[in-house]
Design a protein around this motif. Structure first.
Motif, short mmCIF file in Angstrom:
data_model
loop_
_atom_site.label_atom_id
_atom_site.label_comp_id
_atom_site.label_asym_id
_atom_site.label_seq_id
_atom_site.Cartn_x
_atom_site.Cartn_y
_atom_site.Cartn_z
N GLY A 113 0.80 -1.22 0.00
CA GLY A 113 0.00 0.00 0.00
C GLY A 113 0.83 1.27 0.00
N HIS A 114 2.08 1.17 -0.41
CA HIS A 114 2.97 2.33 -0.45
C HIS A 114 2.83 3.06 -1.79
N PRO A 115 3.21 4.33 -1.84
CA PRO A 115 3.08 5.07 -3.10
C PRO A 115 3.99 4.55 -4.21
N GLY A 116 5.06 3.86 -3.85
CA GLY A 116 5.98 3.29 -4.84
C GLY A 116 6.61 2.04 -4.28
N PRO A 117 7.38 1.33 -5.09
CA PRO A 117 8.01 0.11 -4.62
C PRO A 117 9.03 0.39 -3.51
N VAL A 118 9.08 -0.51 -2.54
CA VAL A 118 10.06 -0.43 -1.46
C VAL A 118 10.71 -1.81 -1.37
N ARG A 119 12.03 -1.84 -1.50
CA ARG A 119 12.75 -3.11 -1.35
C ARG A 119 12.38 -3.72 -0.01
N THR A 120 12.09 -5.03 0.01
CA THR A 120 11.60 -5.68 1.21
C THR A 120 12.35 -6.97 1.49
N VAL A 121 12.62 -7.19 2.78
CA VAL A 121 13.20 -8.43 3.29
C VAL A 121 12.19 -9.00 4.28
N VAL A 122 11.93 -10.31 4.18
CA VAL A 122 10.98 -10.97 5.06
C VAL A 122 11.74 -11.97 5.94
N ASP A 123 11.63 -11.79 7.23
CA ASP A 123 12.30 -12.62 8.23
C ASP A 123 11.86 -14.08 8.10
N THR A 124 12.82 -14.99 7.94
CA THR A 124 12.51 -16.40 7.82
C THR A 124 11.89 -16.97 9.10
N ALA A 125 12.05 -16.31 10.23
CA ALA A 125 11.44 -16.78 11.48
C ALA A 125 9.92 -16.77 11.39
N LEU A 126 9.36 -15.94 10.54
CA LEU A 126 7.90 -15.89 10.37
C LEU A 126 7.37 -17.17 9.71
N ALA A 127 8.22 -17.89 9.02
CA ALA A 127 7.80 -19.12 8.34
C ALA A 127 7.37 -20.20 9.33
N GLY A 128 7.77 -20.07 10.58
CA GLY A 128 7.42 -21.06 11.59
C GLY A 128 6.01 -20.93 12.13
N HIS A 129 5.24 -19.98 11.62
CA HIS A 129 3.86 -19.75 12.09
C HIS A 129 2.89 -19.91 10.92
N PRO A 130 1.83 -20.70 11.10
CA PRO A 130 0.87 -20.86 10.02
C PRO A 130 0.10 -19.58 9.69
#
Length: 162
Positions: A113-130
């Protein structure tokens, strides 16, 4: 009820993503009774573990914005992440920098929902939650999602950030 423009932008992105990939009903942005400015407060309000909260942190990475979606259960190790990403500098962004690049206030920055693209990194620790919960554009708004969906929605790169 009229939704804040930031919340509407997030919901529209969720709706479009689910329509395009055919994965079912879009997640609904939920408006909480009070603002939740921390992962602990969000977890308490939702009745989930703090590790299920996808904190949206904006950093200034060599002068450009970097969104790090990290588990609320830990802090970003900025020197490690900078080295992993091959960055010269990585520092917490000012509220003005965050607002300029995302259109959203600290405490409510959504993954989308940002006005333009923002480079993003997603923490792999979140993968442990359904199921994980992310901010919806303002400090009172959140939405449920999954780790794979966060990667798809943001075009983010998975990484260990702590």
């Amino acid at each position: 009820m009229q939704l804040h423009a930031n919340v509407q932008a997030v919901q529209e992105t969720l709706d479009q993503a689910r329509a395009q990939d055919g994965s079912g009903q879009p997640a609904r942005v939920r408006i909480l009774p009070e603002a939740v400015h921390t992962a602990a407060a969000a977890a308490a309000a939702l009745g989930v573990e703090v590790g299920q909260i996808a904190n949206s942190l904006i950093f200034e990475a060599d002068g450009t914005p970097l969104l790090v979606l990290t588990s609320g259960a830990h802090r970003v190790d900025t020197p490690r992440l900078a080295a992993t990403l091959g960055l010269g500098t990585l520092k917490r962004a000012t509220p003005e920098f965050v607002k300029h690049h995302t259109g959203q206030p600290i405490g409510g920055v959504a993954p989308v929902g940002h006005p333009g693209p923002v480079r993003t990194v997603v923490d792999t620790a979140l993968a442990g939650h359904p199921e994980v919960w992310a901010a919806g554009g303002v400090p009172r708004a959140v939405f449920p999602t999954t780790y794979p969906e966060l990667l798809r929605l943001t075009g983010g790169d998975p990484a260990e950030v702590a």
